[in-house]
Write a protein that holds these residues in place. Structure first.
Motif, short mmCIF file in Angstrom:
data_model
loop_
_atom_site.label_atom_id
_atom_site.label_comp_id
_atom_site.label_asym_id
_atom_site.label_seq_id
_atom_site.Cartn_x
_atom_site.Cartn_y
_atom_site.Cartn_z
N GLY A 93 0.87 -1.39 -0.06
CA GLY A 93 -0.01 0.02 -0.01
C GLY A 93 0.69 1.20 -0.02
N LYS A 94 2.01 1.30 -0.41
CA LYS A 94 2.98 2.13 -0.52
C LYS A 94 3.31 2.59 -1.89
N ILE A 95 3.64 3.88 -1.94
CA ILE A 95 3.71 4.60 -3.47
C ILE A 95 5.29 4.94 -3.47
N TYR A 96 5.96 4.39 -4.47
CA TYR A 96 7.61 4.57 -4.44
C TYR A 96 7.85 5.56 -5.41
N GLU A 97 8.75 6.53 -5.15
CA GLU A 97 9.13 7.34 -6.19
C GLU A 97 9.84 6.95 -7.49
N GLY A 98 9.48 6.97 -8.50
CA GLY A 98 10.34 6.72 -9.83
C GLY A 98 10.93 7.79 -10.47
N ALA A 99 10.56 8.43 -11.58
CA ALA A 99 10.60 9.40 -12.15
C ALA A 99 9.99 10.73 -11.39
N GLY A 100 9.03 10.53 -10.94
CA GLY A 100 8.18 11.62 -9.90
C GLY A 100 7.44 12.39 -10.53
N TRP A 101 7.01 13.44 -10.22
CA TRP A 101 5.80 14.50 -10.78
C TRP A 101 6.69 15.21 -11.58
N LEU A 102 8.06 15.69 -11.52
CA LEU A 102 8.40 16.58 -12.06
C LEU A 102 9.26 16.06 -13.65
N HIS A 103 9.83 15.07 -13.57
CA HIS A 103 10.54 14.74 -14.47
C HIS A 103 9.79 13.57 -15.51
N GLU A 104 10.00 13.54 -16.84
CA GLU A 104 9.37 12.74 -17.57
C GLU A 104 10.00 11.38 -17.48
N GLY A 105 8.76 10.52 -17.70
CA GLY A 105 9.28 9.24 -17.63
C GLY A 105 9.44 8.46 -18.89
N ALA A 106 9.90 7.06 -18.91
CA ALA A 106 10.15 6.33 -20.24
C ALA A 106 8.88 5.24 -20.02
N HIS A 107 7.61 5.52 -19.78
CA HIS A 107 6.62 4.32 -19.86
C HIS A 107 5.70 3.98 -21.16
N THR A 108 5.50 5.11 -21.84
CA THR A 108 4.45 4.84 -22.76
C THR A 108 5.11 5.52 -24.12
#
Length: 191
Positions: A93-108
Motif C-alpha cells: 500500500g505504499k507509493i515509491y518514487e520513480g521519475a516522480g511528478w517533475l521528470h518525464e518518464g519512459a513508460h508509454t
C-alpha cells in the motif's frame, strides 16, 4: 544575507515537491538518481496505469528490493537514464518514487512528455490489486491535483488503451474503469 534566505526557501520548496503525497523517496528505498532528466510541463492532464509484470511484493523490505530491481533493469539493461515509471505501487500500500511528478518518464512511447505513469508492482492478469494499493493511488492522484501536479480534469487510462500490451492486466484494468477520471475512449488523446 538575502542569498542565504533565498537558498533556504528554494531548498524547502524542492524538498516539499520531491517528498510530497506520502511517496517513499528514492533515497528512502535505495534508488539511484537519474543520469539525466527532462522536465514535464505541469500540471499534467494524463495518468497512465500499468503493471510491472514482476513479482508481487507485500512487505516494505520486498517492495524496496523490487523497486531497486526494476530501476536496475531500466538503467542497466535498457540503458535508460532512470526508471521508466513516474511512481511504483507496492502490495504493502505504499507509493515509491520513480521519475516522480517533475521528470518525464519512459513508460508509454508517444505519451511520456505529457503524462504520469503509475505502475503497480506485480502481474495483474494473475494478481489481484489490494484495497491498500488502490487507495494509495487514489490518494496520490488527489494529492497530485491538490499540489498542482495534475489538472483537476485529468484523464486516467489503462496502458493497453494506448499501445499494444496487456498492461495493466485484466484484474487491475477492471478496477480502474470505475474510477471518476477514467477515459473510455482514449482515441481522443493525441500523441
Amino acid at each position: 544575507m538575502y542569498a542565504r534566505e533565498f537558498l533556504v526557501v528554494v531548498f524547502g520548496i524542492l524538498t516539499c515537491v520531491k517528498s510530497d503525497c506520502n511517496v517513499v523517496s528514492k533515497s528512502q528505498w535505495g534508488g539511484l538518481e537519474p543520469v539525466s532528466v527532462s522536465y514535464l510541463p505541469r500540471p499534467v492532464d494524463l495518468v497512465i496505469i500499468q503493471h510491472t509484470v514482476s513479482s508481487f511484493c507485500k512487505t516494505d523490505a520486498k517492495c524496496k528490493t523490487q523497486a531497486q530491481n526494476l530501476q536496475s533493469y531500466f538503467m542497466d539493461q535498457l540503458h535508460y537514464s532512470d526508471m521508466g515509471s513516474s511512481f511504483l505501487v507496492g502490495g504493502n500500500g505504499k507509493i515509491y518514487e520513480g521519475a516522480g511528478w517533475l521528470h518525464e518518464g519512459a513508460h508509454t512511447y508517444g505519451y511520456n512528455k505529457r503524462s504520469i505513469g503509475i505502475s503497480f508492482m506485480g502481474n495483474f492478469n494473475n494478481d489481484t490489486p489490494t484495497e491498500a494499493m488502490l487507495q494509495a493511488v487514489k490518494d496520490l492522484l488527489k494529492c497530485g491535483v491538490d499540489n498542482g501536479h495534475l489538472t483537476a480534469d485529468y484523464h486516467l487510462v489503462g496502458h493497453k488503451q494506448l499501445i499494444a500490451t496487456e498492461s495493466p492486466g485484466s484484474k487491475l484494468y477492471a478496477k480502474i474503469r470505475s474510477w471518476p477520471h477514467y477515459l473510455e475512449d482514449a482515441s481522443i488523446l493525441k500523441k
